[in-house]
Design an enzyme around this catalytic site. Structure first.
Site, PDB file in Angstrom:
ATOM      1  CE  LYS A   1      32.703  43.079  51.225  1.00  0.00           C
ATOM      2  NZ  LYS A   1      33.518  42.728  50.099  1.00  0.00           N
TER       3      LYS A   1
ATOM      4  CG  ASP B   1      30.635  51.897  42.323  1.00  0.00           C
ATOM      5  OD1 ASP B   1      31.823  51.793  42.100  1.00  0.00           O
ATOM      6  OD2 ASP B   1      29.706  51.174  41.807  1.00  0.00           O
TER       7      ASP B   1
ATOM      8  CE1 TYR C   1      47.669  49.681  40.217  1.00  0.00           C
ATOM      9  CE2 TYR C   1      50.200  49.395  39.878  1.00  0.00           C
ATOM     10  CZ  TYR C   1      48.885  49.664  40.659  1.00  0.00           C
ATOM     11  OH  TYR C   1      49.522  49.901  42.175  1.00  0.00           O
TER      12      TYR C   1
ATOM     13  CE  LYS D   1      47.336  54.007  41.112  1.00  0.00           C
ATOM     14  NZ  LYS D   1      46.803  54.323  42.366  1.00  0.00           N
TER      15      LYS D   1
END
Length: 418
Positions: A52, A75, A185, A189
């Protein structure tokens, strides 16, 4: 004040400048790479999937044939892969002007990585902390002979940091297994913001490092706003509320394109308009929906930033040579044997001409070591260990197999393939 007029067209000539963008094969990262390369920069695109990443680079080069882009496989769910990518870069370049820690995942189902950390916590924060840590010395060196603001770090964060648990960071249980997807999450953050503030305090304008001419790095954490990327694809399908919100926002046209979403990152990592006083800030330069006025109280807590920095450093130092295992003396024995073999092979290369050195190693040394079972031991015990060694590359055929040691200032891989 929001800079509502900025666009990539305003970027200066970036020839001879080197940048790294994580998650550069799609979304905001893809356009960040594309615009930097369009303006002459040499950009390293970090991607987990080599195919990709290669395809993404090919697409950019179709738009900008002179683009200078290289791929760094990394990764973020594997800390040794992160270290390897950083070390690989350090063997290739002698300068680094900008780092955009762009890659991330959002509201994914609970998962532990092979390193034992919650996936969002590691992908969004820990791995970027480790990556940055390894690159900081080079960035500081790069900055010493350049004007202030020539070297910068950008961490992508989100207003989702407001969803972090009470108190900001749960140091006793950062995995937050029993919390919601958005809480995990939000914590990751928030950590991005606190990391930015720690970097600014250590290396930003007015820091001891900058004052003592030890290097100055401008840092910023960017809230890109509502942007159409593949980030939303990872949202837990069982989180119906979040899925519903995303659907409504899409239908009402509130999402910007990934290209437009990259403008914040580009402004902060290479924009000529950025000011020293913006370093260390939580930024969204267009001021959409009143952003970034919603920065949370924990995000502004200097003591919390210090505690997180100390906590992260301790956690990442626990493994010594590797991050996810404890190395015993027995584990080190094959490494010592490998180093002795390296020294012997280098000595042979120094004493004998290349053809004779290769012949000697092929005839006597490599087969003897292999027959003694030493290669099997080394391969078994050092696949994921990194250690400083002499730079050398040897590839020999032994008993119908190709034995390859690839070294570039450290042991990258030990491969035994048919």
């Amino acid at each position: 004040m929001p800079n509502t007029t900025f666009s990539p067209d305003a970027l200066p000539d970036l020839k001879d400048k080197v940048f790294i963008v994580t998650g550069g094969n799609s979304g905001i990262g893809y356009y960040t790479v594309a615009h930097l390369a369009e303006h002459g920069a040499h950009v390293y695109m970090c991607a987990r999937n080599v195919d990709k990443g290669t395809e993404a680079i090919a697409r950019i080069k179709k738009m900008h044939p002179s683009a200078h882009i290289d791929l760094l496989q990394m990764d973020l769910k594997d800390l040794t892969s992160v270290v390897a990518a950083a070390q690989r870069f350090l063997t290739l370049e002698t300068a680094l002007h900008g780092l955009v820690n762009n890659a991330g995942i959002m509201a994914t189902p609970f998962e532990l990585t092979q390193d034992g950390h919650e996936a969002q916590w590691q992908t969004n924060y820990l791995s970027h902390w480790v990556f940055t840590h390894h690159l900081l010395p080079l960035m500081l060196t790069t900055s010493k002979t350049l004007p202030p603001g020539s070297v910068r770090i950008v961490n992508l964060t989100s207003s989702g940091h407001l969803q972090a648990p009470k108190g900001g960071i749960n140091f006793d249980n950062p995995a937050l297994k029993d919390a919601g997807d958005m809480a995990r999450y939000g914590q990751s953050k928030l950590a991005n913001i606190l990391h930015t503030k720690s970097l600014h305090k250590a290396y930003g304008p007015g820091s001891a490092s900058a004052t003592n001419n030890e290097g100055e790095i401008w840092t910023s954490c960017v809230h890109p706003g509502l942007v159409e990327t593949n980030l939303q694809e990872g949202v837990n399908k069982s989180n119906l509320a979040m899925q519903g919100v995303i659907t409504v926002l899409r239908k009402t046209g509130m999402f910007w394109s990934s290209d437009r979403g990259s403008y914040n990152s580009l402004y902060c990592v290479a924009g000529g308009e950025m000011k020293a006083e913006q370093s260390g800030g939580y930024l969204e330069i267009f001021g959409r929906f009143g952003e970034p006025t919603c920065e949370s109280k924990p995000a502004r807590d200097g003591k919390l930033a210090e505690r997180l920095e100390e906590y992260t450093k301790e956690e990442m130092e626990k493994g010594a040579l590797i991050f996810n295992a404890v190395i015993s003396f027995l584990d080190l024995l094959p490494l010592l044997a490998l180093l002795m073999m390296n020294g012997f092979m280098m000595l042979i290369h120094l004493i004998l001409p290349p053809p004779k050195a290769s012949a000697f190693l092929t005839t006597y040394w490599i087969p003897g070591a292999h027959a003694a079972g030493l290669w099997a031991e080394v391969l078994d015990r050092t696949t994921r260990v990194y250690v400083l060694v002499v730079s050398l590359e040897v590839s020999m055929t032994v008993e119908g197999k190709v034995v390859t040691i690839v070294e570039a200032g450290f042991v990258e891989t030990l491969e035994l393939s048919r």
